[in-house]
Scaffold this motif. Structure first.
Motif, PDB file in Angstrom:
ATOM      1  N   LEU A 129      27.771 -34.711   7.126  1.00 24.18           N
ATOM      2  CA  LEU A 129      26.513 -34.566   6.404  1.00 24.18           C
ATOM      3  C   LEU A 129      26.680 -34.946   4.942  1.00 24.18           C
ATOM      4  CD1 LEU A 129      23.558 -33.706   6.546  1.00 24.18           C
ATOM      5  CD2 LEU A 129      24.281 -31.378   6.047  1.00 24.18           C
ATOM      6  N   ASP A 130      27.772 -34.529   4.329  1.00 20.99           N
ATOM      7  CA  ASP A 130      28.032 -34.900   2.939  1.00 20.99           C
ATOM      8  C   ASP A 130      28.150 -36.419   2.788  1.00 20.99           C
ATOM      9  OD1 ASP A 130      27.989 -32.287   2.091  1.00 20.99           O
ATOM     10  OD2 ASP A 130      30.172 -32.060   2.010  1.00 20.99           O
ATOM     11  N   THR A 131      28.834 -37.050   3.716  1.00 25.36           N
ATOM     12  CA  THR A 131      28.983 -38.506   3.680  1.00 25.36           C
ATOM     13  C   THR A 131      27.631 -39.196   3.803  1.00 25.36           C
ATOM     14  OG1 THR A 131      31.170 -38.302   4.684  1.00 25.36           O
ATOM     15  CG2 THR A 131      30.130 -40.467   4.785  1.00 25.36           C
ATOM     16  N   GLN A 132      26.827 -38.719   4.751  1.00 28.04           N
ATOM     17  CA  GLN A 132      25.505 -39.318   4.955  1.00 28.04           C
ATOM     18  C   GLN A 132      24.598 -39.086   3.751  1.00 28.04           C
ATOM     19  OE1 GLN A 132      24.167 -37.695   8.675  1.00 28.04           O
ATOM     20  NE2 GLN A 132      25.586 -38.921   9.885  1.00 28.04           N
ATOM     21  N   LEU A 133      24.680 -37.895   3.154  1.00 23.70           N
ATOM     22  CA  LEU A 133      23.859 -37.612   1.977  1.00 23.70           C
ATOM     23  C   LEU A 133      24.276 -38.476   0.790  1.00 23.70           C
ATOM     24  CD1 LEU A 133      23.469 -33.723   2.090  1.00 23.70           C
ATOM     25  CD2 LEU A 133      21.702 -35.440   2.430  1.00 23.70           C
ATOM     26  N   THR A 134      25.572 -38.691   0.630  1.00 28.30           N
ATOM     27  CA  THR A 134      26.051 -39.544  -0.456  1.00 28.30           C
ATOM     28  C   THR A 134      25.549 -40.969  -0.269  1.00 28.30           C
ATOM     29  OG1 THR A 134      28.020 -38.166  -0.682  1.00 28.30           O
ATOM     30  CG2 THR A 134      28.120 -40.365  -1.637  1.00 28.30           C
ATOM     31  N   ALA A 135      25.643 -41.476   0.957  1.00 28.30           N
ATOM     32  CA  ALA A 135      25.162 -42.836   1.237  1.00 28.30           C
ATOM     33  C   ALA A 135      23.651 -42.931   1.027  1.00 28.30           C
ATOM     34  CB  ALA A 135      25.525 -43.234   2.665  1.00 28.30           C
ATOM     35  N   ALA A 136      22.930 -41.903   1.466  1.00 26.25           N
ATOM     36  CA  ALA A 136      21.474 -41.906   1.295  1.00 26.25           C
ATOM     37  C   ALA A 136      21.103 -41.857  -0.184  1.00 26.25           C
ATOM     38  CB  ALA A 136      20.859 -40.725   2.039  1.00 26.25           C
ATOM     39  N   LYS A 137      21.832 -41.090  -0.963  1.00 26.33           N
ATOM     40  CA  LYS A 137      21.539 -41.008  -2.395  1.00 26.33           C
ATOM     41  C   LYS A 137      21.807 -42.342  -3.082  1.00 26.33           C
ATOM     42  CE  LYS A 137      22.226 -38.306  -6.533  1.00 26.33           C
ATOM     43  NZ  LYS A 137      22.811 -37.159  -7.157  1.00 26.33           N
TER      44      LYS A 137
END
Length: 154
Positions: free
Chosen positions: A65-73
């Motif tokens: 989730l952290d990885t996906q949130l970083t990419a989304a940001k």
């Protein structure tokens, strides 16, 4: 008759005493089984295994989730830069038509909103040379040609 009542009462008490003894014996057996270390150890092992599996799954999910949130940001900021580069000039033209106080309030609000979303201000484009200089350079040869024609007529 009294003897019959006494016999019935003794029988009733005797049956209840035997039932109570059986219940106590069953509970004692259950307590002994539960206090058996093998059974307790198996339960503890199962609990620990389940807890570790849950913690591992939770940690893996959190990292994903952290990885996906970083990419989304990153994507949102990149898209936001493009959007800000397109919208800021339009907003500035609208603000130029408004009274100064209203324009300042709108500009501050717009800047705070972009800052809140983490979208940096677009870099200022280099200013081009004024258009008059280019037209003056084009007019000079035309003036020289006109002067030559006038001189040729004389």
């Amino acid at each position: 008759m009294q003897n019959a009542l006494k016999d019935a009462a003794y029988t009733y008490v005797g049956v209840n005493a035997i039932a109570a003894e059986k219940i106590v014996q069953a509970n004692t057996d259950l307590v002994e089984k539960l206090s058996n270390n093998d059974m307790v150890e198996k339960l503890n092992e199962r609990f620990e295994t389940s807890r570790k599996d849950f913690e591992d799954q939770f940690e893996t999910t959190r990292k994903d989730l952290d990885t996906q949130l970083t990419a989304a940001k990153k994507t949102a900021v990149a898209n936001g830069k493009d959007l800000r580069a397109k919208l800021d000039p339009i907003a500035e033209r609208i603000e130029a038509r408004l009274p100064m106080q209203v324009a300042k309030v709108l500009e501050n609000g717009r800047t705070q909103a972009w800052d809140f979303y983490g979208v940096p201000a677009p870099k200022a484009a280099p200013k081009a040379a004024p258009a008059k200089a280019a037209t003056t350079a084009k007019k000079a040869p035309a003036k020289k040609a006109a002067a030559k024609r006038t001189a040729a007529k004389k």
